[in-house]
Design a protein around this motif. Structure first.
Motif, short mmCIF file in Angstrom:
data_model
loop_
_atom_site.label_atom_id
_atom_site.label_comp_id
_atom_site.label_asym_id
_atom_site.label_seq_id
_atom_site.Cartn_x
_atom_site.Cartn_y
_atom_site.Cartn_z
N SER A 198 44.34 25.21 41.12
CA SER A 198 44.50 26.62 40.72
C SER A 198 45.78 26.80 39.91
O SER A 198 45.80 27.50 38.89
N SER A 204 43.58 32.06 40.14
CA SER A 204 43.86 32.30 41.56
C SER A 204 42.93 31.47 42.42
O SER A 204 41.76 31.24 42.06
N SER A 206 41.31 32.10 45.18
CA SER A 206 40.09 32.79 45.61
C SER A 206 39.09 32.91 44.47
O SER A 206 37.88 32.69 44.65
N TYR A 207 39.58 33.25 43.28
CA TYR A 207 38.69 33.38 42.12
C TYR A 207 38.15 32.01 41.71
O TYR A 207 37.00 31.87 41.33
N CYS A 209 37.57 29.40 43.72
CA CYS A 209 36.51 29.01 44.67
C CYS A 209 35.20 29.73 44.37
O CYS A 209 34.12 29.13 44.39
N LYS A 210 35.30 31.02 44.08
CA LYS A 210 34.11 31.83 43.82
C LYS A 210 33.41 31.40 42.55
O LYS A 210 32.20 31.15 42.54
#
Length: 279
Positions: A198, A204, A206-207, A209-210
């Motif tokens: 990342s 980010s 979280s973004y 992973c998504k």
């Protein structure tokens, strides 16, 4: 934009490791195509949509659909291409009374993500097809039809299990994720974490992973393990290095962890895999 037409073969299958596609232009043909990426990452344009295809993903292309493969990373990739016409399926069952397995091609969902064990199942069927097609032992044509039907039935059932609404936009190319996938394919032997990746690609966690899951069909860990195990399979069958050496070479710090992930993905232990598939 102009597209080229090619007459499809009644049945053809081959497996190659290459840098460039032999069909660089936009083209279509009057047969069905099943494309399986063994390793690497490429971009596939299908009906004017761009899809990111990674190792372990199956691509199905309907008759007369315009498509084009692009290897923008410049790295080598290994693929299996199967092409056939509907006429090849004739005569398998009396009066052709069987489920319409070809209907999967018309659903508009060209990419099929496979689990590790499903990849092993598919690759074994492809290996058998290639053997029958190239060696032509007695009865090979009938056996090819049976193997093809088994593959098409698997695809039909897999497609039937996709939840509604159809995930038509899954695997559309995301530029940042494509860069990350390319990086992992070249640096699979190094240690990586979501946090490090990342930071390196300014995204980010979280973004990351998504979008990684949305674009590849795999979690970050699943994808990295798949790349590593694919390379381990090649080393096991083409070299005589000890399993511990191979495990370290493809990025595993623990031999126990390597053995567990290897069996999870291929369905067998490393030594058994070497014994069964040694070149």
């Amino acid at each position: 934009m102009e597209s080229d037409f090619y007459e499809a073969a009644l049945f053809h299958i081959d497996r190659e490791k290459k840098l460039y596609s032999s069909m660089p232009s936009r083209h279509y043909h009057n047969g069905y195509e099943i494309f399986y990426l063994v390793s690497g990452d490429i971009c596939y344009f299908i009906d004017d949509k761009a899809y990111q295809v990674v190792g372990g993903v199956l691509v199905i292309i309907n008759m007369n659909v315009i498509h084009k493969l692009v290897n923008s990373s410049g790295e080598s990739f290994e693929r299996i291409t199967l092409e056939f016409k509907k006429e090849f399926m004739g005569g398998i069952f009396p009066d052709n009374q069987f489920i319409d397995v070809l209907s999967s091609f018309a659903k508009g969902l060209p990419l099929i993500n496979l689990s590790g064990q499903e990849q092993g199942f598919i690759e074994k069927r492809f290996d058998k097809m290639i053997h029958e097609y190239t060696q032509k032992p007695p009865g090979y044509e009938f056996y090819l039809k049976m193997l093809l039907f088994e593959l098409l039935l698997f695809i039909y059932r897999k497609m039937d299990s996709i939840p509604d609404p159809p995930l038509s936009e899954v695997n559309l190319v995301h530029k940042k994720i494509f860069e990350i996938v390319d990086y992992l394919n070249r640096h699979y032997d190094e240690q990586h974490t979501i946090q490090q990746i990342s930071q390196k690609f300014y995204i980010s966690p979280s973004y990351f992973c998504k979008t990684f899951k949305e674009n590849t069909g795999f979690t970050f860990t699943e994808y990295l393990n798949n790349v590593r195990i694919k390379e381990a399979c090649t080393l096991l069958t083409h070299r005589s290095d000890k399993v511990a050496v191979i495990a370290e070479r493809v990025g595993f710090e623990s031999l126990t962890h390597f053995g567990r992930i290897f069996k999870e993905i291929t369905g067998m232990a490393p030594l058994k895999y070497r014994k069964n598939y040694k070149v």
